[in-house]
Design a protein around this motif. Structure first.
Motif, PDB file in Angstrom:
ATOM      1  N   HIS A 134     -30.259  25.553   5.335  1.00 30.16           N
ATOM      2  CA  HIS A 134     -28.704  25.672   5.293  1.00 30.16           C
ATOM      3  C   HIS A 134     -28.407  27.068   5.215  1.00 30.16           C
ATOM      4  N   CYS A 175     -25.227  30.061   5.930  1.00 30.74           N
ATOM      5  CA  CYS A 175     -23.981  30.700   6.349  1.00 30.74           C
ATOM      6  C   CYS A 175     -23.739  31.563   7.275  1.00 30.74           C
ATOM      7  N   GLY A 195     -12.244  17.845   7.680  1.00 33.78           N
ATOM      8  CA  GLY A 195     -12.115  17.816   6.432  1.00 33.78           C
ATOM      9  C   GLY A 195     -10.966  17.597   5.716  1.00 33.78           C
ATOM     10  N   ASP A 249      -9.696  19.222   3.264  1.00 35.65           N
ATOM     11  CA  ASP A 249      -9.278  20.410   2.892  1.00 35.65           C
ATOM     12  C   ASP A 249      -8.146  21.033   3.425  1.00 35.65           C
ATOM     13  N   TYR A 251      -9.477  21.570   7.809  1.00 32.28           N
ATOM     14  CA  TYR A 251     -10.496  22.229   8.165  1.00 32.28           C
ATOM     15  C   TYR A 251     -11.168  21.428   9.322  1.00 32.28           C
ATOM     16  N   ASN A 262     -18.148  20.048  -4.661  1.00 31.46           N
ATOM     17  CA  ASN A 262     -18.279  21.407  -4.167  1.00 31.46           C
ATOM     18  C   ASN A 262     -19.107  21.087  -2.853  1.00 31.46           C
ATOM     19  N   ARG A 263     -20.037  20.393  -3.057  1.00 31.48           N
ATOM     20  CA  ARG A 263     -20.955  20.121  -1.885  1.00 31.48           C
ATOM     21  C   ARG A 263     -20.331  19.410  -0.793  1.00 31.48           C
ATOM     22  N   ARG A 321     -20.249  14.355   4.050  1.00 34.71           N
ATOM     23  CA  ARG A 321     -20.058  15.344   4.703  1.00 34.71           C
ATOM     24  C   ARG A 321     -20.876  15.385   6.131  1.00 34.71           C
ATOM     25  N   GLY A 363     -23.808  26.814   8.920  1.00 32.56           N
ATOM     26  CA  GLY A 363     -23.186  25.894   7.898  1.00 32.56           C
ATOM     27  C   GLY A 363     -21.803  25.495   8.168  1.00 32.56           C
ATOM     28  N   THR A 364     -21.189  26.483   8.972  1.00 34.66           N
ATOM     29  CA  THR A 364     -19.609  26.365   9.146  1.00 34.66           C
ATOM     30  C   THR A 364     -19.333  25.085   9.769  1.00 34.66           C
ATOM     31  N   SER A 415     -20.925  22.216   9.470  1.00 28.44           N
ATOM     32  CA  SER A 415     -21.252  21.087   8.427  1.00 28.44           C
ATOM     33  C   SER A 415     -19.845  20.780   7.725  1.00 28.44           C
ATOM     34  N   THR A 416     -18.944  20.168   8.347  1.00 30.13           N
ATOM     35  CA  THR A 416     -17.772  19.621   7.680  1.00 30.13           C
ATOM     36  C   THR A 416     -17.837  18.969   6.321  1.00 30.13           C
ATOM     37  N   LYS A 417     -17.244  19.516   5.215  1.00 29.04           N
ATOM     38  CA  LYS A 417     -17.524  18.725   4.170  1.00 29.04           C
ATOM     39  C   LYS A 417     -16.135  17.742   3.936  1.00 29.04           C
ATOM     40  N   TRP A 418     -16.104  17.192   2.949  1.00 27.92           N
ATOM     41  CA  TRP A 418     -15.172  16.332   2.597  1.00 27.92           C
ATOM     42  C   TRP A 418     -14.536  15.613   3.880  1.00 27.92           C
ATOM     43  N   TYR A 477     -14.927  32.029  13.598  1.00 22.63           N
ATOM     44  CA  TYR A 477     -16.056  31.588  14.063  1.00 22.63           C
ATOM     45  C   TYR A 477     -16.452  31.536  15.503  1.00 22.63           C
TER      46      TYR A 477
HETATM   47  N1  LIG Z   1     -14.223  21.049   5.143  1.00 18.70           N
HETATM   48  C1  LIG Z   1     -14.687  22.204   4.936  1.00 18.70           C
HETATM   49  N2  LIG Z   1     -16.170  22.300   5.433  1.00 18.70           N
HETATM   50  C2  LIG Z   1     -16.788  23.284   5.300  1.00 18.70           C
HETATM   51  C3  LIG Z   1     -16.440  24.582   4.706  1.00 18.70           C
HETATM   52  C4  LIG Z   1     -14.935  24.593   4.189  1.00 18.70           C
HETATM   53  O1  LIG Z   1     -14.477  25.509   4.147  1.00 18.70           O
HETATM   54  N3  LIG Z   1     -14.276  23.335   4.691  1.00 18.70           N
HETATM   55  N4  LIG Z   1     -17.153  25.830   4.933  1.00 18.70           N
HETATM   56  C5  LIG Z   1     -18.225  25.453   5.757  1.00 18.70           C
HETATM   57  C6  LIG Z   1     -19.140  26.857   5.700  1.00 18.70           C
HETATM   58  S1  LIG Z   1     -18.552  28.293   6.489  1.00 18.70           S
HETATM   59  C7  LIG Z   1     -20.261  26.613   5.434  1.00 18.70           C
HETATM   60  S2  LIG Z   1     -21.435  27.782   5.181  1.00 18.70           S
HETATM   61  C8  LIG Z   1     -20.925  25.372   4.584  1.00 18.70           C
HETATM   62  C9  LIG Z   1     -21.210  25.661   3.148  1.00 18.70           C
HETATM   63  O2  LIG Z   1     -21.675  24.528   2.621  1.00 18.70           O
HETATM   64  P1  LIG Z   1     -22.290  24.518   1.109  1.00 18.70           P
HETATM   65  O3  LIG Z   1     -21.043  24.904   0.387  1.00 18.70           O
HETATM   66  O4  LIG Z   1     -22.523  23.162   0.669  1.00 18.70           O
HETATM   67  O5  LIG Z   1     -23.284  25.316   1.030  1.00 18.70           O
HETATM   68  O6  LIG Z   1     -19.804  24.271   4.721  1.00 18.70           O
HETATM   69  C10 LIG Z   1     -18.995  24.305   5.852  1.00 18.70           C
HETATM   70  N5  LIG Z   1     -18.152  23.165   5.809  1.00 18.70           N
END
Ligand SMILES: Nc1nc2c(c(=O)[nH]1)N[C@H]1C(S)=C(S)[C@@H](COP(=O)(O)O)O[C@H]1N2
Ligand SMILES: [Mo]
Length: 341
Positions: free
Chosen positions: A90, A92, A137, A139, A151, A179-180, A185, A193-194, A196-199, A219
């Motif tokens: 993983h 960044c 995401g 956020d 996002y 936070n993960r 995700r 990592g960018t 890999s969209t969270k939430w 990016y």
């Molecule tokens: N929704 C969302 N997903 C996101 C991000 C974010 O800001 N918002 N940051 C990205 C970036 S730049 C990285 S490097 C990874 C980081 O994941 P981690 O915080 O679980 O290490 O999530 C990615 N997914």
């Protein structure tokens, strides 16, 4: 895609993530409450080929559910789509605001559990014109002076359909923390990592790249392989490595020094070389094979005289791409240490 189908797919994303019974909270009350039957008309009245709703019988055993459509979802669990577990590095990319000339080694290696995005896309049946899968995401807000309501990232359809791309809900065997990016995700093994969209809240099949700032303004980088300054998205991870031991500034006794660390890339690492001081020759380290998209351990032993030394490690991928010595975000790691006499 027709709307009923797309709703169907969204509802499927619940899998077994929700606590048992969560879906039941969508039922506000029962009306009528209790057994209710509406009888059909006598056969003589069933004259039309299509039976109108008013003529069609109704059978309700317990009552009719009054549903809050905002909370309504169908949860699919039990013996459903196989979950996938995989190990992946993983990494960044680093700040999208700075030129990518320095290695930040924002790196780790973890286990993800989830469902292949491919399974959902198979249900959605991408139109032949769909070239990208956008992911969004929950956020929103401001980054580096740019305001966005979400996002948003994108993946070319070929990567999106690769079995390793997951809708992940566990990391290292634990539910994803806030936070993960929990509860779900995206995970795009082998890519920065960018991506890999969270939430994660929406997946969208589209024929162009996503228009949000995280795929347009941020990016994208100059392609180092092209001389004309052409840009490319921050997608695949290039070969990189980190020396775990010796530690920078270490004072070691004995002339035999083990050098070990980790190397990774979108494709497997096939070679790691170690160079001691300004030696002309590179020593080939032993490199373990990779599991899924994991980083790979390298190690070797070198014999050193008393005094200060510098070791560097350089990884080469299966495709033959070598880590640069300097000037790029994946330049080699260099460690200075001392062997005591
Ligand atoms: N929704 C969302 N997903 C996101 C991000 C974010 O800001 N918002 N940051 C990205 C970036 S730049 C990285 S490097 C990874 C980081 O994941 P981690 O915080 O679980 O290490 O999530 C990615 N997914
Ligand atoms: Mo990142």
């Amino acid at each position: 895609m027709d709307p009923t189908k797309s709703e169907h797919v969204e509802h499927l994303v619940n899998f077994a993530l929700r606590p048992d019974g969560e879906e039941r909270k969508a039922c506000l009350t029962l009306d009528p409450n209790g057994f209710f039957i509406r009888h059909p008309p006598t056969p003589h009245h069933l004259a039309s080929f299509i039976t109108p709703d008013e003529q069609l019988f109704q059978t309700i055993h317990l009552g009719a559910a009054v549903i809050d459509t905002n909370r309504y979802s169908i949860t699919v669990d039990g013996l459903e789509a196989p979950t996938t577990g995989l190990t992946a590095f993983h990494e960044c990319y680093g700040s999208p605001l700075k030129p990518p000339t320095e290695n930040v080694w924002r790196i780790g290696n973890v286990e993800w559990t989830g469902v292949s995005l491919r399974i959902l896309l198979d249900i959605a049946q991408p139109h032949p014109e769909a070239r990208f899968v956008w992911s969004e995401g929950l956020d929103f807000g401001e980054f580096a002076g740019v305001t966005t309501d979400r996002y948003q990232k994108d993946l070319p359809i070929v990567k999106a359909l690769s079995p390793e791309v997951l809708l992940a809900y566990e990391m290292n065997g634990e539910p994803l923390s806030k936070n993960r990016g929990g509860p779900v995700r995206l995970i795009v093994p082998g890519w920065f990592g960018t991506n890999s969209t969270k939430w994660l809240c929406r997946l969208s099949l589209q024929n162009s790249r996503a228009p949000g700032p995280f795929t347009t303004k941020f990016y994208n980088e100059q392609d180092p392989k092209e001389s004309d300054g052409r840009m490319r998205p921050v997608w695949m991870v290039e070969p990189n490595s980190v020396i775990v031991s010796p530690c920078s500034g270490a004072q070691l006794t004995g002339s035999l020094v083990i050098v070990h660390g980790w190397a990774w890339s979108d494709d497997e690492i096939k070679l790691v070389q170690i160079r001691v001081d300004e030696s002309e020759t590179w020593v080939e380290a032993n490199v373990e094979s990779r599991q899924d998209f994991s980083w790979q351990r390298f190690s070797t032993m070198v014999t050193l005289s008393p005094g200060t030394h510098r070791v560097i490690a350089r990884a080469t991928s299966s495709a033959g791409v070598k880590q640069p010595i300097s000037g790029r975000r994946n330049h080699v790691h260099s460690i200075d240490f001392e062997v005591l006499g």
